[in-house]
Design a protein around this motif. Structure first.
Motif, mmCIF file in Angstrom:
data_model
loop_
_atom_site.group_PDB
_atom_site.id
_atom_site.type_symbol
_atom_site.label_atom_id
_atom_site.label_comp_id
_atom_site.label_asym_id
_atom_site.label_seq_id
_atom_site.Cartn_x
_atom_site.Cartn_y
_atom_site.Cartn_z
ATOM 1 N N LYS A 19 30.473 63.809 90.442
ATOM 2 C CA LYS A 19 30.480 65.227 90.757
ATOM 3 C C LYS A 19 29.144 65.875 90.401
ATOM 4 C CE LYS A 19 35.413 65.504 89.579
ATOM 5 N NZ LYS A 19 36.414 66.150 88.701
ATOM 6 N N LYS A 20 28.352 65.164 89.645
ATOM 7 C CA LYS A 20 27.093 65.733 89.176
ATOM 8 C C LYS A 20 25.931 65.311 90.057
ATOM 9 C CE LYS A 20 28.419 66.055 84.344
ATOM 10 N NZ LYS A 20 28.082 65.697 82.953
ATOM 11 N N ASN A 21 24.890 66.051 89.960
ATOM 12 C CA ASN A 21 23.690 65.757 90.742
ATOM 13 C C ASN A 21 22.787 64.820 89.969
ATOM 14 O OD1 ASN A 21 21.507 65.770 92.374
ATOM 15 N ND2 ASN A 21 20.986 67.926 92.099
ATOM 16 N N TYR A 22 22.529 63.628 90.545
ATOM 17 C CA TYR A 22 21.709 62.634 89.858
ATOM 18 C C TYR A 22 20.213 62.860 90.098
ATOM 19 C CZ TYR A 22 25.601 59.696 88.421
ATOM 20 O OH TYR A 22 26.717 59.211 87.802
ATOM 21 N N GLU A 23 19.896 63.793 90.998
ATOM 22 C CA GLU A 23 18.485 64.049 91.244
ATOM 23 C C GLU A 23 17.853 64.697 90.015
ATOM 24 O OE1 GLU A 23 16.624 63.193 93.867
ATOM 25 O OE2 GLU A 23 18.393 62.135 94.585
ATOM 26 N N GLY A 87 23.459 66.486 81.931
ATOM 27 C CA GLY A 87 22.930 67.106 83.146
ATOM 28 C C GLY A 87 23.060 68.616 83.153
ATOM 29 N N MET A 88 22.901 69.248 81.989
ATOM 30 C CA MET A 88 23.087 70.694 81.883
ATOM 31 C C MET A 88 21.795 71.438 82.215
ATOM 32 S SD MET A 88 25.308 70.796 78.350
ATOM 33 C CE MET A 88 25.616 72.569 78.454
ATOM 34 N N ASP A 89 21.947 72.558 82.919
ATOM 35 C CA ASP A 89 20.789 73.400 83.202
ATOM 36 C C ASP A 89 21.171 74.874 83.144
ATOM 37 O OD1 ASP A 89 22.327 73.499 85.440
ATOM 38 O OD2 ASP A 89 20.707 73.088 86.863
ATOM 39 N N LYS A 166 30.916 73.140 75.538
ATOM 40 C CA LYS A 166 31.176 73.162 76.977
ATOM 41 C C LYS A 166 31.880 71.882 77.440
ATOM 42 C CE LYS A 166 29.040 77.076 77.980
ATOM 43 N NZ LYS A 166 29.718 78.208 78.643
ATOM 44 N N SER A 167 32.553 71.200 76.529
ATOM 45 C CA SER A 167 33.149 69.906 76.854
ATOM 46 C C SER A 167 34.178 69.990 77.985
ATOM 47 C CB SER A 167 33.798 69.293 75.607
ATOM 48 O OG SER A 167 34.780 70.157 75.071
ATOM 49 N N GLN A 168 34.916 71.077 78.042
ATOM 50 C CA GLN A 168 35.900 71.222 79.121
ATOM 51 C C GLN A 168 35.218 71.419 80.464
ATOM 52 O OE1 GLN A 168 38.644 74.351 78.046
ATOM 53 N NE2 GLN A 168 39.913 72.960 76.813
ATOM 54 N N VAL A 169 34.187 72.231 80.487
ATOM 55 C CA VAL A 169 33.438 72.450 81.732
ATOM 56 C C VAL A 169 32.786 71.153 82.198
ATOM 57 C CG1 VAL A 169 31.515 73.708 82.787
ATOM 58 C CG2 VAL A 169 33.015 74.856 81.129
ATOM 59 N N LEU A 170 32.277 70.386 81.241
ATOM 60 C CA LEU A 170 31.611 69.123 81.562
ATOM 61 C C LEU A 170 32.600 67.984 81.803
ATOM 62 C CD1 LEU A 170 28.742 69.261 78.891
ATOM 63 C CD2 LEU A 170 28.532 69.681 81.337
ATOM 64 N N GLU A 176 33.706 60.572 74.697
ATOM 65 C CA GLU A 176 32.419 61.217 74.926
ATOM 66 C C GLU A 176 32.219 62.387 73.968
ATOM 67 O OE1 GLU A 176 31.286 60.517 79.575
ATOM 68 O OE2 GLU A 176 32.950 61.882 79.145
ATOM 69 N N LYS A 177 33.290 63.104 73.686
ATOM 70 C CA LYS A 177 33.202 64.169 72.692
ATOM 71 C C LYS A 177 32.928 63.590 71.306
ATOM 72 C CE LYS A 177 37.119 66.140 74.071
ATOM 73 N NZ LYS A 177 38.251 67.104 74.139
ATOM 74 N N PHE A 178 33.525 62.450 71.018
ATOM 75 C CA PHE A 178 33.272 61.770 69.746
ATOM 76 C C PHE A 178 31.795 61.380 69.648
ATOM 77 C CE2 PHE A 178 32.852 57.974 67.154
ATOM 78 C CZ PHE A 178 33.616 58.270 66.032
ATOM 79 N N ASP A 179 31.245 60.840 70.728
ATOM 80 C CA ASP A 179 29.835 60.456 70.747
ATOM 81 C C ASP A 179 28.928 61.669 70.590
ATOM 82 O OD1 ASP A 179 30.572 57.844 71.093
ATOM 83 O OD2 ASP A 179 30.277 57.829 73.273
ATOM 84 N N CYS A 180 29.329 62.772 71.203
ATOM 85 C CA CYS A 180 28.547 63.999 71.092
ATOM 86 C C CYS A 180 28.515 64.478 69.642
ATOM 87 C CB CYS A 180 29.137 65.078 72.005
ATOM 88 S SG CYS A 180 28.165 66.600 72.082
ATOM 89 N N ARG A 181 29.654 64.453 68.977
ATOM 90 C CA ARG A 181 29.695 64.844 67.562
ATOM 91 C C ARG A 181 28.860 63.898 66.710
ATOM 92 N NH1 ARG A 181 35.266 65.459 68.586
ATOM 93 N NH2 ARG A 181 35.678 63.505 67.481
ATOM 94 N N SER A 182 28.931 62.616 67.024
ATOM 95 C CA SER A 182 28.145 61.633 66.270
ATOM 96 C C SER A 182 26.655 61.939 66.365
ATOM 97 C CB SER A 182 28.423 60.217 66.790
ATOM 98 O OG SER A 182 29.763 59.846 66.567
ATOM 99 N N THR A 183 26.203 62.269 67.563
ATOM 100 C CA THR A 183 24.788 62.578 67.749
ATOM 101 C C THR A 183 24.421 63.882 67.055
ATOM 102 O OG1 THR A 183 24.853 61.458 69.902
ATOM 103 C CG2 THR A 183 22.941 62.835 69.447
ATOM 104 N N MET A 184 25.329 64.857 67.079
ATOM 105 C CA MET A 184 25.077 66.116 66.376
ATOM 106 C C MET A 184 24.801 65.865 64.896
ATOM 107 S SD MET A 184 28.015 68.561 68.058
ATOM 108 C CE MET A 184 28.029 69.604 66.610
ATOM 109 N N PHE A 185 25.654 65.045 64.277
ATOM 110 C CA PHE A 185 25.481 64.771 62.846
ATOM 111 C C PHE A 185 24.224 63.941 62.579
ATOM 112 C CE2 PHE A 185 30.287 65.291 62.823
ATOM 113 C CZ PHE A 185 30.217 66.590 62.334
ATOM 114 N N LYS A 186 23.867 63.093 63.545
ATOM 115 C CA LYS A 186 22.619 62.335 63.387
ATOM 116 C C LYS A 186 21.427 63.281 63.345
ATOM 117 C CE LYS A 186 19.929 61.061 66.442
ATOM 118 N NZ LYS A 186 19.221 60.569 67.652
ATOM 119 N N GLU A 187 21.438 64.286 64.225
ATOM 120 C CA GLU A 187 20.351 65.264 64.225
ATOM 121 C C GLU A 187 20.303 66.009 62.895
ATOM 122 O OE1 GLU A 187 18.629 64.612 66.545
ATOM 123 O OE2 GLU A 187 19.775 64.225 68.358
ATOM 124 N N LEU A 188 21.475 66.284 62.326
ATOM 125 C CA LEU A 188 21.519 66.962 61.029
ATOM 126 C C LEU A 188 20.910 66.094 59.931
ATOM 127 C CD1 LEU A 188 24.927 68.862 60.783
ATOM 128 C CD2 LEU A 188 22.626 69.807 60.938
#
Length: 245
Positions: A19-23, A87-89, A166-170, A176-188
């Motif tokens: 559903k997303k644009n790969y360009e 792919g957020m803009d 924006k997990s519901q919109v995405l 994937e939400k678990f991975d997103c949280r994991s990366t958030m804590f890595k940045e911290l």
């Protein structure tokens, strides 16, 4: 484009991505241009050697350039992975990304200055380097580096936090939400360790302020231990999920 070539390797993206644009989006193209310009700033002062001695100095200087380049590549790759994942803009992502690019451009010269100073004796010979910095200025230099490092990874944290909101919109799946949280804590973790370096440089006597740089050596073991733990949890919660990217 670099991103277009690399995106072919990310075949782990899922059916919902149809559903997303790969360009390549304009924000990513602009970002690539800024990172390319940042690399140009790293080498713009390098002149063609006029003698073998100058050539030797230039060659020895490429180690400091290589470390600076490596850090820029790490930042670029972090940003690349974010946009390949989501792919957020939207407006928030755009402004956060612009702030990131601005700091990267500002960060280039302190970064190059720091590594050139560290290897100055190896490059130019003992006390022959062009870098002029007194011991009293070392704490401030380390604090400038730490503040830039913290700012960059704070912005990455905010970008991932926004994506998680924006997990519901995405249409993110649970893993994937678990991975997103994991990366958030890595940045911290990146921000906290840089913060420790900042405090160390501020508190220590100028003669020992250079020790603040050694704190960054904690990054590799801290992140390795963290992801080792998170990956074990992930396997238990989502045994059939594809590997995280």
């Amino acid at each position: 484009m670099i991103r277009k070539l690399l995106s072919g390797e990310h075949s782990g993206r899922h059916q919902r991505d149809d559903k997303k644009n790969y360009e390549i989006q304009r924000i990513e193209t602009f970002s690539d241009g800024v990172f390319a310009f940042a690399v140009t700033l790293l080498i713009v002062s390098l002149e063609v050697p006029k003698s073998f001695e100058e050539l030797s100095i230039t060659m020895r200087g490429f180690f400091a350039f290589g470390l600076s380049f490596l850090i820029l590549i790490m930042i670029w790759n972090e940003q690349h992975r974010f946009f390949r994942r989501f792919g957020m803009d939207d407006l928030v992502t755009t402004y956060l990304n612009f702030a990131l690019l601005f700091i990267v451009l500002f960060y280039v010269y302190p970064l190059k200055f720091l590594f050139t100073m560290i290897f100055s004796d190896s490059i130019y010979g003992t006390n022959k380097g062009p870098i002029e910095v007194t011991q009293h200025q070392v704490p401030e230099l380390m604090m400038i580096y730490a503040i830039g490092f913290m700012a960059i990874y704070t912005l990455f944290f905010l970008m991932y936090w926004h994506a998680y909101r924006k997990s519901q919109v995405l249409e993110l799946t649970d893993y994937e939400k678990f991975d997103c949280r994991s990366t958030m804590f890595k940045e911290l973790i990146m921000v906290i360790i840089a913060g420790c370096s900042l405090i160390t440089a501020y508190l220590l006597n100028y003669e020992y302020a250079g020790l603040a740089g050694w704190i960054y050596m904690l990054l590799a073991p801290a992140i390795t231990i963290y992801f080792s733990r998170r990956n074990k949890i992930r396997k238990k919660l989502f045994p059939l999920a594809p590997r995280s990217q």
